[in-house]
Write an enzyme that holds these catalytic residues in place. Structure first.
Site, short mmCIF file in Angstrom:
data_model
loop_
_atom_site.label_atom_id
_atom_site.label_comp_id
_atom_site.label_asym_id
_atom_site.label_seq_id
_atom_site.Cartn_x
_atom_site.Cartn_y
_atom_site.Cartn_z
N GLY A 151 0.84 -1.19 0.00
CA GLY A 151 0.00 0.00 0.00
C GLY A 151 0.87 1.23 0.00
N GLU A 181 5.58 -3.32 1.16
CA GLU A 181 5.73 -3.06 -0.28
C GLU A 181 5.00 -1.75 -0.55
OE1 GLU A 181 7.28 -4.87 -2.68
OE2 GLU A 181 7.95 -6.49 -1.37
N VAL A 202 0.21 4.67 5.09
CA VAL A 202 -0.46 3.54 5.77
C VAL A 202 0.60 2.52 6.22
CG1 VAL A 202 -2.25 1.77 5.58
CG2 VAL A 202 -2.56 3.96 4.42
N GLY A 203 1.67 2.41 5.45
CA GLY A 203 2.77 1.52 5.84
C GLY A 203 3.30 1.86 7.23
N CYS A 220 2.45 0.48 -9.35
CA CYS A 220 3.50 0.99 -8.46
C CYS A 220 4.85 1.08 -9.14
CB CYS A 220 3.60 0.12 -7.20
SG CYS A 220 3.98 -1.58 -7.60
N PRO A 258 2.98 4.59 1.52
CA PRO A 258 3.92 4.73 2.64
C PRO A 258 3.28 5.25 3.93
CG PRO A 258 4.90 5.55 0.62
CD PRO A 258 3.48 5.25 0.30
P1 NAD Z 1 -3.54 1.99 0.90
O1 NAD Z 1 -2.30 2.03 1.72
O2 NAD Z 1 -4.51 3.12 1.00
O3 NAD Z 1 -4.39 0.67 1.23
C1 NAD Z 1 -3.78 -0.60 1.35
C2 NAD Z 1 -4.55 -1.43 2.36
O4 NAD Z 1 -4.46 -0.82 3.64
C3 NAD Z 1 -6.01 -1.63 2.04
O5 NAD Z 1 -6.35 -2.98 2.25
C4 NAD Z 1 -6.73 -0.72 3.03
O6 NAD Z 1 -7.97 -1.22 3.43
C5 NAD Z 1 -5.76 -0.63 4.19
N1 NAD Z 1 -5.77 0.68 4.85
C6 NAD Z 1 -5.94 1.88 4.27
N2 NAD Z 1 -5.86 2.86 5.19
C7 NAD Z 1 -5.63 2.26 6.38
C8 NAD Z 1 -5.47 2.74 7.72
N3 NAD Z 1 -5.52 4.03 8.00
N4 NAD Z 1 -5.26 1.84 8.70
C9 NAD Z 1 -5.19 0.51 8.42
N5 NAD Z 1 -5.36 0.02 7.18
C10 NAD Z 1 -5.58 0.87 6.17
O7 NAD Z 1 -3.02 1.78 -0.59
P2 NAD Z 1 -3.87 1.77 -1.90
O8 NAD Z 1 -4.41 3.14 -2.16
O9 NAD Z 1 -4.83 0.64 -1.88
O10 NAD Z 1 -2.74 1.41 -2.98
C11 NAD Z 1 -1.96 2.37 -3.61
C12 NAD Z 1 -0.59 2.46 -3.01
O11 NAD Z 1 0.01 1.18 -2.93
C13 NAD Z 1 0.37 3.28 -3.85
O12 NAD Z 1 1.18 4.07 -3.03
C14 NAD Z 1 1.18 2.24 -4.58
O13 NAD Z 1 2.44 2.68 -5.04
C15 NAD Z 1 1.30 1.21 -3.53
N6 NAD Z 1 1.58 -0.07 -4.15
C16 NAD Z 1 2.80 -0.64 -3.95
C17 NAD Z 1 3.09 -1.85 -4.55
C18 NAD Z 1 4.41 -2.53 -4.36
O14 NAD Z 1 4.50 -3.70 -4.71
N7 NAD Z 1 5.43 -1.89 -3.82
C19 NAD Z 1 2.13 -2.47 -5.36
C20 NAD Z 1 0.92 -1.84 -5.54
C21 NAD Z 1 0.64 -0.66 -4.92
#
Ligand code: NAD
Length: 453
Positions: free
Chosen positions: A188, A210, A192-193, A244, A190
């Site tokens: 997801g 990731e 949220v990471g 990504c 950074p």
């Molecule tokens: P996101 O971080 O918003 O969501 C990812 C997951 O986290 C979802 O399942 C969501 O329900 C959960 N989530 C969201 N907010 C949360 C919170 N506050 N607390 C706990 N859980 C929460 O990411 P996204 O918008 O779904 O995806 C896009 C991002 O992911 C981009 O930054 C993209 O670059 C990155 N990405 C990285 C890779 C990689 O392999 N490095 C691959 C795909 C996407």
């Protein structure tokens, strides 16, 4: 009481029975995952089409085929991956047995994003199953059709005692993260990471992150501009830029920009026709929120190609921005849409300085016929991966680790790297009870004679 405590406890009970540790169980679950992909290919493609009008070929390649490759690769190599790894010994352990045992972590949580909603939960799942873990999968709630398919259909293929799907958004994920897991795998953004890493820290749970970021792409002056443009437009417009590892922005000289622009325009027309909105091969933006965010980025610099939008359809045309300042929004946040800003720099050294002044990206790309220049960029920058003369393709190799560094992530997976990520490497030394005379040399009292050894 935490709503997921019962579920996590039941998976832990299944884990403690040891059934996921056997090669037979791992193989049967991997085969079942392969069957899910074969049997449900059409519903999978339909769900992707409903979520973001993902073109059929793009969905087949990136969501079904790449996952299937991982399943087959794991099945073909599992027995050798599972073997104990015998290691070099020192003088005092010559008669003993020393090895690394690849053990499952236990109960694992996999959290996925919406952009490749199946691939990014199932590829980690392949590694987690191969390594012998019990798993809870939390797909993204934003790609709701895929979430529904995964929640309703996938569990019927897998051993329900050991594998479960939890649906929901940030609230549910936060509650899930309050539980103790043995490993967390998060894909997801950074921000949220950081939340996930903080939650993992309360239980000292190891994790893989990731994440995303801005992938720079330097285009050297002497490149074949039409080839460069074809590959750039493909990489930027695959899944409407919601990838990504897509090239996020171009760095090149002002002269190269002048040659690149007509080539980019030509590639866009060749791929998507005079009006990309009519093309069946161009996806839509996943949500209104993402649409509005990307549309606002079109205000950075000047639109040189494209720029058309349609809110009702969540359509954003393949767009190239020029005269973009590094401080403008399009150069401050990950674009994650079909928009490519070009920033001009006088030479490759300035491009390297520009890249190094920012967060470390998931990938650095360079287009150049001169291999010395390619190696100069490789040696003087840092990123999760590196690609010369083509975007995205490096991630299709199961023999390469896939992951970020710094702000773009922590850890890696794919192929054997997934198996290692989801395994604990347990250090084992099995000593004999013999040779006690030699052992006595290390026991107190520490006489002068022993000190001199
Ligand atoms: P996101 O971080 O918003 O969501 C990812 C997951 O986290 C979802 O399942 C969501 O329900 C959960 N989530 C969201 N907010 C949360 C919170 N506050 N607390 C706990 N859980 C929460 O990411 P996204 O918008 O779904 O995806 C896009 C991002 O992911 C981009 O930054 C993209 O670059 C990155 N990405 C990285 C890779 C990689 O392999 N490095 C691959 C795909 C996407």
């Amino acid at each position: 009481m935490n709503p997921y405590l019962g579920l996590v406890s039941s998976l832990r009970a299944a884990w403690l029975t040891g059934k996921t540790r056997t090669a037979e169980h791992r193989i049967s679950q991997l085969e079942a995952l392969g069957r899910f992909l074969d049997d449900k290919k059409q519903p999978i493609l339909d769900a992707m089409a409903s979520d973001m009008r993902k073109p059929r070929l793009e969905a087949e390649l990136s969501e079904v085929m790449l996952v299937k490759n991982e399943v087959n690769y794991a099945l073909n190599n599992l027995c050798s991956w599972m073997k104990d790894e015998f290691v070099v010994k020192n003088l005092v352990t010559q008669l003993d047995t020393a090895f690394i045992r690849k053990e499952p972590h236990g109960v694992v949580l996999i959290i996925g994003p919406w952009n490749y909603p199946l691939h990014l939960i199932l590829v980690p799942l392949v590694g987690a199953i191969a390594a012998g873990n019990c798993v809870i999968i939390k797909p993204s709630e934003i790609s709701s059709s895929t979430e529904k398919l995964v929640a309703e259909v996938l569990p019927s293929y897998l051993d329900k005692d050991c594998f479960a799907v939890v649906t929901g958004g940030p609230t549910e994920t936060t509650q899930l993260l309050e539980n103790k897991f043995d490993y967390i795998f998060f894909t997801g953004n950074p921000q949220v990471g950081k939340i996930v890493m903080a939650a993992a820290a309360t239980h000292l749970t190891p994790l893989t992150l990731e994440l995303g970021g801005k992938n720079p792409c330097y285009v050297a002056d002497e490149s074949d501009m039409q080839n460069v443009a074809n590959r750039l437009v493909w990489g930027r417009c695959f899944n409407a830029g919601q990838t990504c590892v897509a090239p996020d922005y171009v760095l090149c000289s002002a002269e190269t920009q002048e040659k690149l622009l007509p080539a980019l325009r030509h590639a866009i027309t060749q791929f998507f026709g005079p009006d990309p909105r009519e093309s069946p091969d161009f996806a839509r933006i996943i949500s209104d929120k993402q649409f509005q965010r990307i549309r606002a980025l079109l205000g950075s610099g000047r639109v040189a190609i494209g720029g058309q939008t349609d809110e009702k359809e969540r359509y954003i045309a393949p767009t190239v921005l020029v005269d973009v300042q590094p401080s403008e929004p399009a150069m401050q946040e990950e674009i994650f849409g079909p928009v490519l800003p070009i920033v001009t720099v006088p030479n490759v050294d300035e491009a390297i300085a520009f890249i190094n002044s920012r967060e470390r990206p998931l990938v650095v790309y360079v287009f150049a016929a001169d291999s010395k220049l390619v190696h100069r960029v490789l040696e003087r920058t840092s990123s999760g991966g590196f690609g010369a003369n083509d975007p995205i393709m490096h991630m299709t190799l199961l023999s390469l680790p896939f992951g970020g560094i710094g702000n773009s992530g922590l850890g890696s997976y794919h192929g054997k790297f997934s198996f290692d990520t989801f395994s604990h490497h347990r250090a084992c030394l099995l000593r004999s009870m013999g040779l006690e005379t030699m052992n006595s040399l290390r026991y107190p009292p520490y006489s002068e004679r022993k000190m001199g050894l």
